[in-house]
Design an enzyme around this catalytic site. Structure first.
Site, mmCIF file in Angstrom:
data_model
loop_
_atom_site.group_PDB
_atom_site.id
_atom_site.type_symbol
_atom_site.label_atom_id
_atom_site.label_comp_id
_atom_site.label_asym_id
_atom_site.label_seq_id
_atom_site.Cartn_x
_atom_site.Cartn_y
_atom_site.Cartn_z
ATOM 1 N N ASP A 13 48.598 35.746 40.993
ATOM 2 C CA ASP A 13 47.751 36.161 39.509
ATOM 3 C C ASP A 13 48.711 37.347 39.079
ATOM 4 O O ASP A 13 49.189 38.306 39.765
ATOM 5 C CB ASP A 13 46.621 36.372 39.453
ATOM 6 C CG ASP A 13 45.548 35.213 39.621
ATOM 7 O OD1 ASP A 13 46.084 34.002 39.290
ATOM 8 O OD2 ASP A 13 44.554 35.375 39.952
ATOM 9 N N TYR A 51 44.592 39.166 52.490
ATOM 10 C CA TYR A 51 44.768 39.979 51.460
ATOM 11 C C TYR A 51 43.940 41.295 51.741
ATOM 12 O O TYR A 51 43.061 41.279 52.516
ATOM 13 C CB TYR A 51 44.333 39.060 50.388
ATOM 14 C CG TYR A 51 44.678 37.950 49.850
ATOM 15 C CD1 TYR A 51 45.514 37.950 48.740
ATOM 16 C CD2 TYR A 51 44.181 36.955 50.434
ATOM 17 C CE1 TYR A 51 46.060 36.509 48.197
ATOM 18 C CE2 TYR A 51 44.953 35.544 50.072
ATOM 19 C CZ TYR A 51 45.620 35.536 49.069
ATOM 20 O OH TYR A 51 46.281 34.248 48.511
ATOM 21 N N ASP A 97 37.799 38.553 37.562
ATOM 22 C CA ASP A 97 38.408 39.871 37.855
ATOM 23 C C ASP A 97 38.213 40.934 37.052
ATOM 24 O O ASP A 97 37.663 40.471 35.715
ATOM 25 C CB ASP A 97 39.921 39.502 38.361
ATOM 26 C CG ASP A 97 40.412 39.072 37.086
ATOM 27 O OD1 ASP A 97 40.454 39.225 36.147
ATOM 28 O OD2 ASP A 97 41.520 38.094 37.293
ATOM 29 N N ARG A 145 39.194 35.876 43.915
ATOM 30 C CA ARG A 145 37.985 36.419 43.044
ATOM 31 C C ARG A 145 36.692 35.538 43.236
ATOM 32 O O ARG A 145 35.700 36.092 42.755
ATOM 33 C CB ARG A 145 38.768 35.960 41.595
ATOM 34 C CG ARG A 145 39.973 36.904 41.062
ATOM 35 C CD ARG A 145 40.583 36.120 39.915
ATOM 36 N NE ARG A 145 41.479 34.919 39.974
ATOM 37 C CZ ARG A 145 41.169 33.923 39.374
ATOM 38 N NH1 ARG A 145 40.507 33.772 38.324
ATOM 39 N NH2 ARG A 145 42.035 32.869 39.574
#
Length: 299
Positions: free
Chosen positions: A38, A66, A80, A173
């Site tokens: 993203d 991540y 988010d 997310r």
């Protein structure tokens, strides 16, 4: 030019923005990427150059890692911090409560993909529908959270940092949102940095800013990885020059005439080399007693 360059994607760039910069810098038309990030996310974005893109489907290193930051008490439509706020309450969760909740998400779980995603439904991307205020029914997907570690938690601000290792197709997310829902306060992802993807690490990456600064020769010499970097964990089979010629012309090779690793399995994909030169990918077929061609490297 064939090969792979690992970009540390900057914030506010789409994956296609990165490709546009590289096309111009490298003078390369054939470019693809592995694993969309993203715009708000940063980190590892493997870029495939030239004929290397055709090898992508054989890459078996699909896990991602991540470092994500999240805030408890707030929810948004995009899950988010960039989205429209839906709820905003005072959260009072403790570190102990959070650690207990995180443990419940480790393993094989069902995850509902977010509306703000590139998944298509009836030919339309979900995020296009979401921007019009349309929400449609989505089916949960099976994902695997292999590791989930709490790196930091601030009780006063209700902010946390987590380290997640997960399977392909996982939405961080959604994970943050689900953790917040589990705790009864809601949560929103505020930052995301991918540090591993498809077998590549952030230590192998180059920033887009640095790409713009370096000469083409410097980039080629220092940062373009060979195609076989996609297959570091596959077993190797060595063939002769004559066998290479046959293999490249689409001919299968007799297993009896090859020196093979002892632990090869039927239908296993292997890398094929002539000495140190990568030739391509083959597949073990024990029924026909042959090494079948999957894909050949084109120089």
């Amino acid at each position: 030019m064939n090969g792979i360059i690992i970009i540390d994607k900057p914030k506010d760039y789409t994956s296609f923005d990165v490709i546009a910069v590289l096309r111009k810098k490298l003078g390369q038309r054939k470019i693809g990427h592995m694993g969309t990030l993203d715009p708000m996310a940063t980190g590892v974005l493997p870029i495939l150059l030239g004929e290397t893109a055709k090898f992508q489907i054989y890459n078996q290193e699909n896990d991602k890692r991540y470092i994500a930051k999240m805030h408890f008490g707030t929810t948004t439509d995009s899950l988010d911090i960039t989205g429209k706020i839906i709820t905003d309450i005072k959260s009072t969760i403790t570190k102990k409560q959070l650690e207990k909740a995180l443990n419940e998400f480790i393993g094989n779980i069902d995850q509902l993909p977010p509306m703000f995603s590139a998944i298509k439904k009836d030919g339309k991307k979900l995020y296009d529908l979401a921007r019009k205020g349309i929400e449609i029914k989505r089916e949960p997907r099976k994902i695997t959270i292999k590791n989930l570690i709490l790196l930091d938690f601030e009780k006063e601000t209700q902010n946390a940092t987590i380290d997640v290792t997960c399977s392909k197709g996982t939405y961080i997310r959604s994970l943050c949102s689900d953790i917040g829902e589990k705790l009864g306060c809601g949560a929103v992802m505020t930052d995301l940095n991918r540090i591993k993807s498809n077998g590549f690490d952030i230590s192998q990456s180059i920033s887009l800013k640095r790409v713009k600064e370096l000469s083409l020769s410097e980039i080629t010499e220092k940062y373009i990885l060979p195609t076989d970097s996609l297959f570091k964990n596959l077993n190797k089979v060595n063939i002769s020059t004559a066998q290479e010629a046959r293999f490249k012309n689409g001919g299968n090779l007799s297993l009896q005439r090859l020196k093979l690793p002892l632990d090869l399995q039927n239908n296993e994909t292997v890398t094929v080399y002539n000495c140190e030169t990568f030739v391509g990918l083959g597949q073990i077929d024990q029924e026909s007693d042959e090494l079948k061609i999957l894909k050949c490297q084109i120089k």
